[in-house]
Scaffold this motif. Structure first.
Motif, PDB file in Angstrom:
ATOM      1  N   ALA A 131       9.404  14.512  10.039  1.00  0.00           N
ATOM      2  CA  ALA A 131      10.085  12.886   9.401  1.00  0.00           C
ATOM      3  C   ALA A 131       8.978  12.093   9.565  1.00  0.00           C
ATOM      4  O   ALA A 131       8.953  11.222   8.595  1.00  0.00           O
ATOM      5  N   VAL A 132       7.840  12.090  10.481  1.00  0.00           N
ATOM      6  CA  VAL A 132       7.017  11.272  10.335  1.00  0.00           C
ATOM      7  C   VAL A 132       6.011  11.565   9.209  1.00  0.00           C
ATOM      8  O   VAL A 132       5.629  10.418   8.485  1.00  0.00           O
ATOM      9  N   GLU A 133       5.776  12.715   8.992  1.00  0.00           N
ATOM     10  CA  GLU A 133       4.958  13.114   7.721  1.00  0.00           C
ATOM     11  C   GLU A 133       5.425  12.713   6.416  1.00  0.00           C
ATOM     12  O   GLU A 133       4.944  12.192   5.603  1.00  0.00           O
ATOM     13  N   PHE A 134       6.673  12.891   6.293  1.00  0.00           N
ATOM     14  CA  PHE A 134       7.537  12.584   5.082  1.00  0.00           C
ATOM     15  C   PHE A 134       7.483  11.022   4.854  1.00  0.00           C
ATOM     16  O   PHE A 134       7.217  10.517   3.734  1.00  0.00           O
ATOM     17  N   ALA A 135       7.559  10.100   5.990  1.00  0.00           N
ATOM     18  CA  ALA A 135       7.433   8.856   5.687  1.00  0.00           C
ATOM     19  C   ALA A 135       6.218   8.608   5.454  1.00  0.00           C
ATOM     20  O   ALA A 135       5.748   7.592   4.707  1.00  0.00           O
ATOM     21  N   ARG A 136       5.164   8.938   5.752  1.00  0.00           N
ATOM     22  CA  ARG A 136       3.808   8.858   5.357  1.00  0.00           C
ATOM     23  C   ARG A 136       3.460   9.171   3.913  1.00  0.00           C
ATOM     24  O   ARG A 136       2.985   8.468   3.193  1.00  0.00           O
ATOM     25  N   LEU A 137       3.934  10.355   3.552  1.00  0.00           N
ATOM     26  CA  LEU A 137       3.795  10.855   1.997  1.00  0.00           C
ATOM     27  C   LEU A 137       4.476   9.882   1.256  1.00  0.00           C
ATOM     28  O   LEU A 137       4.087   9.523   0.245  1.00  0.00           O
ATOM     29  N   ASN A 138       5.660   9.455   1.404  1.00  0.00           N
ATOM     30  CA  ASN A 138       6.518   8.843   0.754  1.00  0.00           C
ATOM     31  C   ASN A 138       6.104   7.402   0.400  1.00  0.00           C
ATOM     32  O   ASN A 138       6.007   6.841  -0.451  1.00  0.00           O
ATOM     33  N   ALA A 139       5.448   6.701   1.582  1.00  0.00           N
ATOM     34  CA  ALA A 139       4.839   5.613   1.505  1.00  0.00           C
ATOM     35  C   ALA A 139       3.443   5.665   0.647  1.00  0.00           C
ATOM     36  O   ALA A 139       2.982   4.514   0.001  1.00  0.00           O
ATOM     37  N   PHE A 140       2.803   6.842   0.748  1.00  0.00           N
ATOM     38  CA  PHE A 140       1.707   6.897  -0.261  1.00  0.00           C
ATOM     39  C   PHE A 140       2.062   6.973  -1.507  1.00  0.00           C
ATOM     40  O   PHE A 140       1.483   6.528  -2.692  1.00  0.00           O
ATOM     41  N   VAL A 141       3.147   7.523  -1.774  1.00  0.00           N
ATOM     42  CA  VAL A 141       3.615   7.799  -3.367  1.00  0.00           C
ATOM     43  C   VAL A 141       4.315   6.392  -4.074  1.00  0.00           C
ATOM     44  O   VAL A 141       3.809   6.191  -5.058  1.00  0.00           O
ATOM     45  N   LEU A 142       4.732   5.557  -3.127  1.00  0.00           N
ATOM     46  CA  LEU A 142       5.331   4.234  -3.739  1.00  0.00           C
ATOM     47  C   LEU A 142       4.439   2.986  -3.356  1.00  0.00           C
ATOM     48  O   LEU A 142       4.565   2.097  -3.503  1.00  0.00           O
ATOM     49  N   GLN A 143       2.976   3.338  -2.853  1.00  0.00           N
ATOM     50  CA  GLN A 143       2.104   2.185  -2.585  1.00  0.00           C
ATOM     51  C   GLN A 143       1.740   1.619  -4.044  1.00  0.00           C
ATOM     52  O   GLN A 143       1.334   2.085  -5.102  1.00  0.00           O
ATOM     53  N   PRO A 144       1.991   0.354  -4.149  1.00  0.00           N
ATOM     54  CA  PRO A 144       1.670  -0.648  -5.233  1.00  0.00           C
ATOM     55  C   PRO A 144       0.237  -0.505  -5.760  1.00  0.00           C
ATOM     56  O   PRO A 144      -0.504  -0.472  -4.715  1.00  0.00           O
ATOM     57  N   ALA A 145      -0.096  -0.636  -6.946  1.00  0.00           N
ATOM     58  CA  ALA A 145      -1.423  -0.671  -7.375  1.00  0.00           C
ATOM     59  C   ALA A 145      -1.627  -2.113  -7.841  1.00  0.00           C
ATOM     60  O   ALA A 145      -0.774  -2.970  -8.355  1.00  0.00           O
ATOM     61  N   LYS A 146      -3.083  -2.302  -7.968  1.00  0.00           N
ATOM     62  CA  LYS A 146      -3.486  -3.712  -8.149  1.00  0.00           C
ATOM     63  C   LYS A 146      -3.613  -3.740  -9.820  1.00  0.00           C
ATOM     64  O   LYS A 146      -3.116  -4.879 -10.400  1.00  0.00           O
ATOM     65  N   MET A 147      -3.861  -2.838 -10.603  1.00  0.00           N
ATOM     66  CA  MET A 147      -4.470  -3.059 -11.956  1.00  0.00           C
ATOM     67  C   MET A 147      -3.422  -2.537 -12.875  1.00  0.00           C
ATOM     68  O   MET A 147      -3.611  -2.607 -14.017  1.00  0.00           O
ATOM     69  N   HIS A 148      -2.375  -1.811 -12.473  1.00  0.00           N
ATOM     70  CA  HIS A 148      -1.291  -1.207 -13.306  1.00  0.00           C
ATOM     71  C   HIS A 148      -0.020  -1.042 -12.480  1.00  0.00           C
ATOM     72  O   HIS A 148      -0.101  -1.018 -11.121  1.00  0.00           O
ATOM     73  N   ILE A 149       1.165  -0.808 -12.994  1.00  0.00           N
ATOM     74  CA  ILE A 149       2.383  -0.571 -12.433  1.00  0.00           C
ATOM     75  C   ILE A 149       2.682   0.894 -11.886  1.00  0.00           C
ATOM     76  O   ILE A 149       1.902   1.624 -12.536  1.00  0.00           O
TER      77      ILE A 149
END
Length: 476
Positions: A287-305
């Motif tokens: 569950a902790v690893e999933f939360a970390r991976l999902n946060a990485f996938v959903l991380q906003p970017a500065k120069m593009h959406i």
């Protein structure tokens, strides 16, 4: 290893069953574990089987370098086909693969049910394998260098097609084929009923055939399918070259819906992998690893959406708003009832593409929540130039029109009655890259065989770029 594969197979069955219970309707999916080199080869070529070209190798090198330096990685690759083929990266942990598997089922549901994919071939893996074999045959027969030079020219315009869909026209060139057919039929002699019918014609006054006036312009209407037009009308192409253009066009028609729905497709798959993973009985460490991976996938970017993040947020906002209607919304639309959020997002998934998705559902509140903005280079710095939500939305939409490619049409295939090709850029505020434009005109000349011209707008003025086989020129 056998134990890990058994656990993976069990996870696939559990996730597929859960996805069906949640309402997803997907093609059968064939999963395969692959090493990084294979995954990145598929990512560079776009398919497991495709013809060879140096540009694919260039793309592979860039992807592999990013993986080697841990800058980015491809966790999965899924093919729009029936059945779907999905390739998982060797070395992923079990929870990583669970997330990827759930994500894949979301993609497969989107492929099967979105209207823009309904016109694509579901057997393109096999078709591209045939194309690759034919390309090798042409290389053997005409020389690899000769084929590669022609491929360079053809791939320079491969994005300029008329995508298939409910609004596409059967007469793609706009050449008035139906009108010509009607004229031919009106001039045709009546079908003879008996062997003596010609005797009755002796007393008739001969009817002169209608004069076929040459069309004033070819095509009669601007033609967006540039590669198809050249394929049919270029006077210098040999049969094998027309066949290559046809193959490239067919492959681009397959990829086009994926370009049209990148935000929606990734947002939909992310929406479902989040909900499926939450329903699984994960141990604490997973569950902790999933939360970390999902946060990485959903991380906003500065120069593009980030399409995963923006797409997910819009789908969640649609579901929330249709589940909790305001009094004003209920009054304006009496047929709309509370609690229809899940039904609404399935409807949106089926009918929209990225342009309509953002235009219809990117609200002021979402623009503020996602901190979206428009930026441009001013001097030596990139600066934010717009935060107004409507202008931000319109700016994002304008960059997605025609999948972000310039909208180019064939305006005249017999320019000045000299057989020259006149193209027109439908300018909508974004100027073309001039060095790229001039190089592309040289490629188009190779395909057409006569001087080519392109009308566009530069610094607010109508400008025509030309290439005559020797040099590039421009005039305003």
């Amino acid at each position: 290893m056998d134990k890990e594969l058994a656990a993976l197979e069990e996870a696939i069955e559990d996730i597929a069953s859960l996805a069906r219970r949640m309402g997803l309707d997907f093609f059968p999916v064939c999963f395969e574990l692959c090493p990084a080199d294979v995954i990145y080869t598929f990512g560079a070529y776009g398919m497991p089987t495709r013809f060879s070209h140096w540009s694919f190798g260039k793309h592979f090198r860039r992807l592999k370098m990013q993986y080697d330096y841990n800058l980015s990685r491809i966790y999965e690759l899924v093919i729009n086909s029936d059945p779907c083929y999905a390739f998982l990266l060797e070395g992923n942990s079990l929870v990583q693969n669970k997330l990827v598997i759930a994500h894949v089922f979301g993609h497969s549901d989107f492929f099967k049910n979105n209207c823009y994919f309904s016109y694509t071939s579901r057997k393109m893996v096999e078709t591209m394998a045939v194309h690759a074999a034919k390309m090798r045959e042409y290389e053997f027969k005409y020389g690899r260098r000769e084929v590669e030079i022609f491929l360079d020219a053809a791939m320079a315009v491969q994005e300029h097609i008329e995508p298939l869909g409910p609004l596409s026209k059967l007469n793609r060139d706009g050449e008035g084929e139906e009108e010509e057919k009607t004229d031919r039929e009106s001039n045709r002699e009546p079908t003879r009923q008996t062997p003596y019918d010609d005797l009755w014609a002796l007393d008739r006054t001969p009817v002169k055939p209608k004069y076929q006036e040459r069309p004033k312009k070819i095509p009669l209407r601007p033609c967006k399918d540039v590669i198809g037009f050249i394929m049919r009308h270029s006077s210098i192409l040999e049969d094998w070259q027309r066949d290559i253009l046809a193959m490239l066009r067919e492959e681009m028609l397959y990829f086009w819906p994926q370009l049209q729905t990148k935000i929606m497709n990734e947002g939909w798959a992310t929406y479902w992998h989040v909900r499926i993973m939450r329903e699984l009985d994960l141990p604490d460490e997973e569950a902790v690893e999933f939360a970390r991976l999902n946060a990485f996938v959903l991380q906003p970017a500065k120069m593009h959406i980030n399409p995963y993040y923006v797409g997910l947020k819009i789908f969640e906002d649609i579901e929330r708003r249709w589940d909790n209607l305001t009094e004003e919304e209920e009054y304006c639309d009496p047929g709309r009832k509370k609690g229809q959020g899940r039904e609404k997002i399935f409807e949106v998934r089926s009918l929209e593409n990225d342009v309509s998705f953002l235009r219809n559902y990117l609200t002021k509140e979402l623009v503020e929540e996602l901190d979206l903005y428009l930026y441009e280079r001013v001097g030596n710095e990139w600066v934010v130039v717009e935060k107004d939500w409507e202008k931000v939305r319109d700016g994002l939409v304008s960059r997605l029109v025609n999948c972000g490619y310039p909208y180019i049409v064939v305006e005249d295939a017999d320019y000045d009655r000299r057989g020259e090709l006149y193209l027109k850029h439908c300018y909508e505020g974004l100027e073309l890259d001039i060095p790229y434009l001039e190089k592309t005109l040289q490629h188009v000349y190779l395909l057409w065989g006569r001087p080519v011209h392109l009308e566009t707008v530069v610094e607010g003025k109508k400008t025509i770029f030309s290439y005559d086989g020797k040099k590039n020129t421009r005039r305003s």
